[in-house]
Scaffold this active site. Structure first.
Site, PDB file in Angstrom:
ATOM      1  N   MET A   1       0.861  -1.149  -0.026  1.00  0.00           N
ATOM      2  CA  MET A   1      -0.014  -0.023  -0.103  1.00  0.00           C
ATOM      3  C   MET A   1       0.979   1.319  -0.142  1.00  0.00           C
ATOM      4  SD  MET A   1      -2.796  -1.052   2.879  1.00  0.00           S
ATOM      5  CE  MET A   1      -3.933   0.379   2.322  1.00  0.00           C
ATOM      6  N   CYS A   2       0.649   2.010  -0.952  1.00  0.00           N
ATOM      7  CA  CYS A   2       1.726   3.308  -1.004  1.00  0.00           C
ATOM      8  C   CYS A   2       1.013   4.495  -1.584  1.00  0.00           C
ATOM      9  CB  CYS A   2       2.847   2.907  -2.182  1.00  0.00           C
ATOM     10  SG  CYS A   2       3.826   1.298  -1.674  1.00  0.00           S
TER      11      CYS A   2
END
Length: 396
Positions: free
Chosen positions: A143-144
């Protein structure tokens, strides 16, 4: 006593939700941070070391110097992942299958990646199947937040927070994700060279042979964010096991583009048209005005290419883990705070220091954030910093 899968699931979810509620989210955020660069203070754990990966060496030998330094940290991480898996399946059958059967189920992995992973397994003493599974995890749990900006002079900047480890063990003693914390010592900058000359640069975790963050100096930059979809990476991996091998692994295609790509347009064409194993967002930046985009991908086709366009006052693109035309999950809106902060900075004033401020603003910075990378393709700047998110801080 080992907890059953149902109980552990609720413990992990409960801890995460408790963390969120206790820290006043949703809708929780903080005012845009300022003057955070150069990095210092409680959100900055330290600089990231550089290693050279010699592409002239046989694939089996390329990672041995790096992993000689990082074996102990990698073993700690792998053991933690084992503990999470064994908590869900206490019989140990899953890890037994990983160790004994995963490599045969997947068959020959694309060159040179399979041979590189074999070299890593041998130098660390970690079973080959576990090295493969460590690489597969990045297809499933990343998740970025990624940002590309263009200033008034047409100069492009690219930055990202690498967030990883959701639901992979919550430590109630220090309010942190176990795997996220154990990835931080594995964070490295890599200078991939051929004939003693840089081919591309990347920030990653030691033991992972694909690339999720990188720069081809003078040409383009590339980051990868996970895209959630029911037709996701699990299905792609199953299809691969069943013999349908026409799709490309996510981390492998990004590394291949960084290694072999010769222009922004060529990279864009490959990332738009290739079949891939898992849905993804490719965030691609170039070296001149207008060369910046977010490519939203299903496994088989491009769904959207959202590009910089200063004529439309679109001087930045921001991508988290949700389609831009949809609202993000209400507990995980990193998009809106990032946009608010960028708008306050303005196109006239944007700099790498400003981007670091944006990525230091909670909840863009969160408990899953392992590192921040800042990229200036034109000026050959590539900086990575290990991050912390002191309480109060949202869990993701």
């Amino acid at each position: 006593m080992m907890m059953g899968p149902s109980r552990l699931t609720w413990v992990l979810l409960g801890a995460a939700v408790t963390c969120v509620v206790a820290q006043h989210a949703p809708p929780w955020t903080e005012d845009c941070r300022k003057s955070m660069y150069p990095p210092s203070g409680p959100t900055y754990r330290g600089p990231v070391p550089w290693y050279t990966i010699n592409l002239d060496l046989p694939p089996y030998k390329r990672w041995q110097e790096l992993l000689a330094d990082k074996t102990a940290s990698l073993k700690i991480l792998v053991n933690s992942v084992k503990n999470v898996v064994n908590a869900f399946v206490p019989s140990g059958k899953i890890m037994e299958m990983v160790d004994q059967k995963l490599s045969s189920l997947l068959g020959n992995l694309p060159a040179p990646f399979g041979e590189e992973m074999r070299g890593i397994a041998d130098v660390t003493g970690i079973p080959y199947g576990e090295i493969i599974s460590f690489n597969i995890f990045y297809e499933l749990f990343t998740m970025c937040t990624s940002v590309i900006t263009e200033d008034k002079k047409g100069h492009l900047l690219h930055a990202r927070n690498m967030d990883f480890g959701v639901f992979l063990g919550w430590n109630v003693d220090n309010n942190s994700w176990v795997v996220t914390e154990e990835l931080k010592p594995l964070t490295v900058n890599l200078d991939f060279q051929r004939n003693n000359k840089t081919v591309f640069k990347s920030s990653t975790f030691a033991g992972y042979v694909g690339m999720l963050t990188g720069m081809k100096p003078g040409l383009f930059s590339l980051t990868l964010n996970e895209r959630f979809s029911t037709n996701g990476g699990y299905l792609g991996i199953i299809e691969w096991m069943l013999g349908k091998k026409d799709a490309r692994w996510i981390g492998f295609i990004t590394r291949s583009v960084l290694e072999n790509g010769t222009s922004y347009e060529e990279a864009k064409n490959i990332l738009t048209k290739s079949k891939i194993l898992a849905p993804a967002y490719f965030i691609l930046g170039g070296n001149k005005s207008g060369e910046g985009c977010v490519i939203t991908r299903s496994r088989k086709q491009s769904l959207d290419v959202y590009e910089l366009d200063t004529k439309l006052d679109r001087w930045y693109v921001v991508q988290t883990n949700y389609d831009r035309w949809k609202n993000p999950f209400f507990l995980d809106d990193r998009r809106k705070p990032a946009k608010i902060c960028l708008n306050r900075i303005s196109q006239e004033n944007i700099s790498l220091a400003d981007l670091y401020d944006v990525l230091s603003t909670k909840p863009v910075l969160n408990k899953l954030t392992a590192f921040t990378t800042l990229i200036d393709v034109t000026n050959d700047r590539f900086e990575t910093y290990v991050r912390d998110c002191p309480d109060p801080c949202i869990g993701w």
